[in-house]
Design a protein around this motif. Sequence first.
Motif, mmCIF file in Angstrom:
data_model
loop_
_atom_site.group_PDB
_atom_site.id
_atom_site.type_symbol
_atom_site.label_atom_id
_atom_site.label_comp_id
_atom_site.label_asym_id
_atom_site.label_seq_id
_atom_site.Cartn_x
_atom_site.Cartn_y
_atom_site.Cartn_z
ATOM 1 N N MET A 1 60.136 26.610 -21.350
ATOM 2 C CA MET A 1 60.537 27.684 -20.457
ATOM 3 C C MET A 1 60.231 27.272 -19.014
ATOM 4 O O MET A 1 59.127 26.868 -18.705
ATOM 5 C CB MET A 1 59.761 28.946 -20.823
ATOM 6 N N SER A 129 70.270 32.841 -21.412
ATOM 7 C CA SER A 129 69.111 31.936 -21.387
ATOM 8 C C SER A 129 68.091 32.320 -20.311
ATOM 9 O O SER A 129 67.030 31.725 -20.233
ATOM 10 C CB SER A 129 69.560 30.485 -21.188
ATOM 11 N N LYS A 147 62.894 33.547 -15.572
ATOM 12 C CA LYS A 147 62.435 32.506 -16.485
ATOM 13 C C LYS A 147 63.661 31.988 -17.232
ATOM 14 O O LYS A 147 64.507 32.763 -17.650
ATOM 15 C CB LYS A 147 61.384 33.042 -17.458
ATOM 16 N N LYS A 149 64.930 29.944 -20.431
ATOM 17 C CA LYS A 149 64.531 29.482 -21.772
ATOM 18 C C LYS A 149 65.185 28.150 -22.087
ATOM 19 O O LYS A 149 66.286 27.870 -21.688
ATOM 20 C CB LYS A 149 64.949 30.487 -22.844
#
Length: 149
Positions: A1, A129, A147, A149
């Motif tokens: 991440m 994502s 964030k 992923k």
Amino acid sequence: MTTVTSPLAGVAVGLSSVPDPVFSSAMVGPGTAVDPVREPIEAVAPVDGIVVSLHPHAFVVVDADGKGLLTHLGIDTVQLNGEGFELLVAKGDTVTRGQPLVRWNPAVIEQAGKSPVSPVIALEAAADSLAAVVEEGAVDTGTTLFKWK
């Protein structure tokens, strides 16, 4: 991440509010944008990585996982031909999160008739994502924007 932090201080605005259809429709990729403070500021690296693309009005930093982050300083600012922007690094440089990359003045950009709203885009990312995307409220340089992923 990958945690992506704000390259600018200002107010977060969702991509749908960016005054450019290429960004507002997420054609370039998902992300968010920052309406910067109207004073001379430095745009900083949103992640640790390598500067793979560098123009006076935009830069891309790719992190160790190969994720590329585009920061576009204002809308249609390419038409200013670099006027009002000062590069502080070179293409190919390794940079750290928070390191100043470009010095500019959003107020001058606005006086030139351009929007200083600055998209921060996850290149080649699927829309799902990104998590915890900040689309409103005040942000400081270094505030987490999303964030990846």
